[in-house]
Motif scaffolding. Structure first.
Motif: not given
Length: 191
Positions: A83-86, A11-26
């Motif tokens: 990793v996101i807690p979900e 599982v690649v990059d399902m991280l807090v900044d990527n999933v819940h952080g400020p929107e970056h690159w959509g």
């Protein structure tokens, strides 16, 4: 797909900044949308005793990769790089920090998978057109079969996701390199 070997789920990059952080690159909305599918893949992997590896961006603030338009995110040691807690993680699941796109680049992933007897990786996460694809292609370069689990991956736009996958749907490397849905993968590996 050969069902005789042992797969691992990456599982690649399902991280807090990527999933819940400020929107970056959509990517954040698309990443949140695939959480249920990834959890179903993880549940199947856990039931079958397949190794699960969370390959995580773990950047330094002045990392080369931030020399373009991408803003610093997923910085090593910060909550945003977790990793996101979900996601349904178990204690035996591995966490692999990575500094670049591929989970294989300058990590011990190849050696770890070989030690575990893995011969195929099932790649999920974000982004289809960058880190997911780089990881799958590097698996192939390390003589491991690779399957991108298409409904467990996302890109910044649905169009980018589909365009990335369409390049590889029918390729000369099948069945060593494939694009499959979660249901197709699990049905083929059920035996």
């Amino acid at each position: 797909m050969d069902s005789s070997g042992k797969p691992a789920v990456i599982v690649v990059d399902m991280l807090v900044d990527n999933v819940h952080g400020p929107e970056h690159w959509g990517i954040t909305a698309q990443a949140r949308a695939i959480i249920p599918e990834i959890n179903q893949l993880l549940a199947a992997a856990h039931r079958r005793g397949w190794p699960v590896i969370f390959a995580n961006d773990s950047f330094l603030a002045k990392d080369f990769i931030f020399g373009g338009r991408m803003k610093p995110h997923c910085l090593r040691g910060t909550p945003g790089a977790e990793v996101i807690p979900e996601l349904s993680r178990r204690a035996e699941d591995m966490v692999l920090p990575k500094r670049r796109l591929s989970a294989f680049f300058k990590t011990d992933l190849d050696q770890t998978l070989r030690t575990l007897g893995v011969d195929r990786v099932l790649v999920a996460g974000i982004s289809t057109c960058f880190c997911v694809l780089a990881t799958a292609l590097d698996a192939l370069s390390h003589d491991l079969a690779a399957t991108i689990v298409e409904d467990c991956c996302a890109a910044p736009t649905p169009e980018a996701h589909l365009a990335s996958l369409s390049c590889y749907r029918k390729n000369a490397l099948q069945p060593l390199f494939e694009i499959k849905t979660r249901e197709q993968v699990l049905a083929e590996l059920a035996g």
